[in-house]
Motif scaffolding. Structure first.
Motif, PDB file in Angstrom:
ATOM      1  N   CYS A  34      22.670 -17.195  14.751  1.00  0.00           N
ATOM      2  CA  CYS A  34      21.446 -16.945  15.503  1.00  0.00           C
ATOM      3  C   CYS A  34      21.709 -16.212  16.812  1.00  0.00           C
ATOM      4  O   CYS A  34      20.762 -15.778  17.457  1.00  0.00           O
ATOM      5  N   CYS A  47      20.788 -23.450  14.663  1.00  0.00           N
ATOM      6  CA  CYS A  47      20.545 -22.982  13.294  1.00  0.00           C
ATOM      7  C   CYS A  47      21.430 -23.690  12.269  1.00  0.00           C
ATOM      8  O   CYS A  47      21.269 -23.461  11.066  1.00  0.00           O
ATOM      9  N   ASN A  49      24.575 -23.258  11.728  1.00  0.00           N
ATOM     10  CA  ASN A  49      25.597 -22.376  11.176  1.00  0.00           C
ATOM     11  C   ASN A  49      26.986 -22.933  11.479  1.00  0.00           C
ATOM     12  O   ASN A  49      27.267 -23.371  12.580  1.00  0.00           O
ATOM     13  N   THR A  54      25.168 -22.728   6.300  1.00  0.00           N
ATOM     14  CA  THR A  54      24.255 -23.638   6.971  1.00  0.00           C
ATOM     15  C   THR A  54      24.541 -25.061   6.515  1.00  0.00           C
ATOM     16  O   THR A  54      24.521 -25.352   5.323  1.00  0.00           O
ATOM     17  N   ARG A  61      15.979 -23.461  14.321  1.00  0.00           N
ATOM     18  CA  ARG A  61      15.962 -22.056  13.935  1.00  0.00           C
ATOM     19  C   ARG A  61      16.493 -21.916  12.514  1.00  0.00           C
ATOM     20  O   ARG A  61      17.153 -22.811  11.991  1.00  0.00           O
ATOM     21  N   VAL A  62      16.217 -20.768  11.918  1.00  0.00           N
ATOM     22  CA  VAL A  62      16.721 -20.481  10.581  1.00  0.00           C
ATOM     23  C   VAL A  62      17.985 -19.644  10.734  1.00  0.00           C
ATOM     24  O   VAL A  62      18.047 -18.739  11.560  1.00  0.00           O
ATOM     25  N   ASN A  63      19.013 -19.977   9.963  1.00  0.00           N
ATOM     26  CA  ASN A  63      20.247 -19.209   9.987  1.00  0.00           C
ATOM     27  C   ASN A  63      19.993 -17.823   9.418  1.00  0.00           C
ATOM     28  O   ASN A  63      19.649 -17.676   8.260  1.00  0.00           O
ATOM     29  N   GLN A  64      20.147 -16.798  10.273  1.00  0.00           N
ATOM     30  CA  GLN A  64      19.850 -15.429   9.853  1.00  0.00           C
ATOM     31  C   GLN A  64      20.866 -14.905   8.849  1.00  0.00           C
ATOM     32  O   GLN A  64      20.591 -13.947   8.131  1.00  0.00           O
ATOM     33  N   GLU A  66      21.787 -16.296   6.157  1.00  0.00           N
ATOM     34  CA  GLU A  66      21.364 -16.589   4.797  1.00  0.00           C
ATOM     35  C   GLU A  66      20.147 -15.782   4.391  1.00  0.00           C
ATOM     36  O   GLU A  66      19.799 -15.730   3.223  1.00  0.00           O
ATOM     37  N   GLN A  67      19.466 -15.117   5.367  1.00  0.00           N
ATOM     38  CA  GLN A  67      18.309 -14.297   5.033  1.00  0.00           C
ATOM     39  C   GLN A  67      18.712 -12.903   4.575  1.00  0.00           C
ATOM     40  O   GLN A  67      17.912 -12.186   4.000  1.00  0.00           O
ATOM     41  N   VAL A  68      19.964 -12.495   4.835  1.00  0.00           N
ATOM     42  CA  VAL A  68      20.406 -11.145   4.484  1.00  0.00           C
ATOM     43  C   VAL A  68      20.565 -11.061   2.971  1.00  0.00           C
ATOM     44  O   VAL A  68      21.256 -11.873   2.361  1.00  0.00           O
ATOM     45  N   THR A  69      19.905 -10.074   2.358  1.00  0.00           N
ATOM     46  CA  THR A  69      20.048  -9.880   0.919  1.00  0.00           C
ATOM     47  C   THR A  69      21.214  -8.942   0.671  1.00  0.00           C
ATOM     48  O   THR A  69      21.450  -8.025   1.455  1.00  0.00           O
TER      49      THR A  69
END
Ligand code: ZN
Length: 84
Positions: A34, A47, A49, A54, A61-64, A66-69
C-alpha cells in the motif's frame, strides 16, 4: 541483618550503567502493498501485506499487489474485446 553493599555507588557509576537503557526508535520501511510506512519483517497493519502476500484478517486497506492482473491475461481480454 541482611547483606548490604560495602560502599555507595557513585552517580557516575549509575549513570554509565543506565546509559544503555534509552528507548530506540523502531526501524521503518515502505510497505510494498500500500506504500504506507510500516515496520520491516512485520505484517503491514494497513493492508496485511507480508512478503507480497496478504495475511488472513480484516484489513483497513486492500493490498494493491493482489489487484494487479497478469500481463498475459490482460492482453487476451483486450484482444477479445477488439474482435467483438
Ligand atoms: Zn501495506
Amino acid at each position: 541483618m541482611p547483606p548490604l553493599p560495602k560502599k555507595k555507588h557513585t552517580r557516575a557509576r549509575k549513570g554509565n550503567r543506565n546509559a544503555h537503557n534509552a528507548m530506540k526508535l523502531p526501524a521503518l520501511s515502505i510497505c510494498g502493498g500500500c506504500g504506507e510506512v510500516a515496520q520491516p519483517h512485520i505484517t503491514c497493519p494497513e493492508c496485511g501485506n507480508y512478503k507480497g502476500r496478504t495475511m488472513p484478517g480484516n484489513w483497513d486497506r486492500v493490498n494493491q499487489l493482489e489487484q494487479v492482473t497478469p500481463v498475459a491475461a490482460a492482453s487476451k481480454e483486450s484482444e477479445e474485446s477488439e474482435s467483438l
